[in-house]
Each structure stands twice: as C-alpha cells, then as structure tokens.
Design an enzyme around this catalytic site. Sequence first.
Site, PDB file in Angstrom:
ATOM      1  N   GLY A 126      60.080  47.702  40.366  1.00 25.82           N
ATOM      2  CA  GLY A 126      59.325  48.479  41.337  1.00 25.82           C
ATOM      3  C   GLY A 126      58.998  49.872  40.838  1.00 25.82           C
ATOM      4  O   GLY A 126      59.281  50.244  39.701  1.00 25.82           O
TER       5      GLY A 126
ATOM      6  N   CYS B 150      56.041  52.876  46.219  1.00 22.42           N
ATOM      7  CA  CYS B 150      55.856  51.554  45.589  1.00 22.42           C
ATOM      8  C   CYS B 150      54.458  51.360  45.026  1.00 22.42           C
ATOM      9  O   CYS B 150      54.023  50.223  44.815  1.00 22.42           O
ATOM     10  CB  CYS B 150      56.194  50.437  46.568  1.00 22.42           C
ATOM     11  SG  CYS B 150      57.862  50.560  47.261  1.00 22.42           S
TER      12      CYS B 150
ATOM     13  N   THR C 186      60.005  55.308  45.080  1.00 25.82           N
ATOM     14  CA  THR C 186      60.266  55.117  46.504  1.00 25.82           C
ATOM     15  C   THR C 186      61.271  56.159  46.973  1.00 25.82           C
ATOM     16  O   THR C 186      61.722  56.996  46.198  1.00 25.82           O
ATOM     17  CB  THR C 186      60.770  53.690  46.804  1.00 25.82           C
ATOM     18  OG1 THR C 186      60.727  53.460  48.221  1.00 25.82           O
ATOM     19  CG2 THR C 186      62.187  53.469  46.303  1.00 25.82           C
TER      20      THR C 186
ATOM     21  N   GLY D 111      68.981  46.183  45.287  1.00 21.58           N
ATOM     22  CA  GLY D 111      68.843  45.277  46.422  1.00 21.58           C
ATOM     23  C   GLY D 111      67.707  45.627  47.350  1.00 21.58           C
ATOM     24  O   GLY D 111      66.545  45.619  46.952  1.00 21.58           O
TER      25      GLY D 111
ATOM     26  N   GLY E 168      64.087  45.804  45.524  1.00 16.24           N
ATOM     27  CA  GLY E 168      64.027  46.067  44.089  1.00 16.24           C
ATOM     28  C   GLY E 168      65.376  45.729  43.487  1.00 16.24           C
ATOM     29  O   GLY E 168      66.383  46.308  43.882  1.00 16.24           O
TER      30      GLY E 168
ATOM     31  N   HIS F   5      64.877  56.951  49.427  1.00 16.63           N
ATOM     32  CA  HIS F   5      66.046  56.506  50.180  1.00 16.63           C
ATOM     33  C   HIS F   5      66.659  57.725  50.858  1.00 16.63           C
ATOM     34  O   HIS F   5      66.686  58.824  50.280  1.00 16.63           O
ATOM     35  CB  HIS F   5      67.096  55.878  49.268  1.00 16.63           C
ATOM     36  CG  HIS F   5      66.633  54.648  48.558  1.00 16.63           C
ATOM     37  ND1 HIS F   5      66.123  53.550  49.219  1.00 16.63           N
ATOM     38  CD2 HIS F   5      66.598  54.340  47.234  1.00 16.63           C
ATOM     39  CE1 HIS F   5      65.798  52.625  48.334  1.00 16.63           C
ATOM     40  NE2 HIS F   5      66.075  53.082  47.124  1.00 16.63           N
TER      41      HIS F   5
END
Length: 260
Positions: free
Chosen positions: A85, A185, A88, A166, A155, A90
């Site tokens: 990927g 992404c 992104t 995960g 991912g 988190h």
Amino acid sequence: MPLPPVFYHHFCTPLPYTRTLLLQEKIHQLQLAARRSSSHHDILLLLEHRPVYTSGRRQTEQELHTERARLTSIGAEFAVAARGGQLTYHGPGQLVGYPLLDLARTSPPIGIRDYICVMQKMIQSYLLSTHGITHVPSDHTGVFLDPVTKIASIGVQVRHRLTTHGFSMNVTKEPLEWFRQVVACGLVDVKAGCITEAKGDNMRVEDVVPGIVDAFGTLYGRDMVRLYPQNAGELGEAILALEEDALAAGEWLRTPSPNQ
C-alpha cells in the site's frame, strides 16, 4: 486436526508506531523460533496508534521527503512501513488490528490473496451484523461505504508464511481531519468515513473490540482466547513494556496543528 486458538490482546492506550513495529518483529522472531517445535502461537493485537502517517513499500524516500516534513509539522509522527500500500494515517479513534498468524497451519497453506480477502470480508461482516452498515463493492482493497468513502484499510506483510501488519477501521470522527491532510492510499477522489458518522451514534474504539474478535474467529475459523501478558512469558513482557511506554508518552494532539 482442529487449528489452535488465536490469542488476542487489546491495548487500551494509543501506542507509538515505531515501538509497535518492534513488537511485531519480536513476535515474528519468537514464532519463527518456536515453529521448529510446533509450539508457536498465533496472535491478534488490537490497538490504537498515536497520530502517525505511514508509507508503504511502494514509495521511495525521495518521493516522501516533502510530505514527511509537512506532516510532522502538523503534529504527527511519520514512519516507513514494510507493508503493501501507500501513504495512510493511523491514530486515536481508529481500531488497528495486527494479526500475526502462521498461514502454513493449513494444508495447503492459505495464500496471501485469500488471507486478505477473508480479512476484508471479516470487516464487512462485522459492520453489517453489529451496526447495520452495508458496504459497496470496489476495485480497491479495503471497505467502502460508497464509491468515495472508505471506512477500513488493509495492508499486510508475509514472511516465511508468517503475517504482520493488518487492518485499520475508523470508529470515531477523530481520524477524519487527519486523513484530510493527505491523499490516503493514493486514491485522489476518496475520503475517510467512520462508524460514528455512518450510524449517527457516538462510538468508542473499545466498544467495537468484542465484535471484531468474534468476527475474526468466525471468518478465519478459529477459537479466540484472551491473552494475559502476566502469564505469557517473553511475549507478555514485551507487551507490558510497550504499554508502559505508551503511558509515559502522555497526551497526543486531537487535531492537526495549523501549518507554520
């Protein structure tokens, strides 16, 4: 012969990303060593991260140099991950799941594509059965509420048939403003969604953990057993040490800081 259970652990305090990567690597090495005697355990880590942007292995440091400087200036960490990927986010308000599984426990072993497909179906099943949230099909990996709203990402990395990294699923609205700072992404026309907005009810990450655990066990055909770090030897010591680090890190930014 039935498959052994998956041991799961939920971290209650948002974790620093790089230290969590080290924990995954520690578990990977423990699994590799114990697999020689078939005494290794499959693990599911459930957690939130402190605000962090991560890139996947498709991107080079040269491509990311400018983004790294910009995103750290608004108050997030920045890390390069070995998962598939692209860039992104988190952070708090998002449930992250790191399954550390041995795909060779079955005969034949589970393929990577099938493993990811089951993970995606697990999230879809949970959202529908627990919250009445339906998904729409997409050509992209992940779970979409409509063609332009993504609620969950996937991912993974697989080495020696052992998985790391995960999935992530947005629960509250807190991650959404952080997502607006990037093209997540690589999907230019896609925005982030969350369970709270989709349902119209306030949710907490801890509220979704039991349902995700049940859905994971059902879709992967495994019994799920809570892991107690105090009784888990070297693995438990590593988990407790990470929890202490998370508490010592203190508070985190709830929203991005204005760019200087």
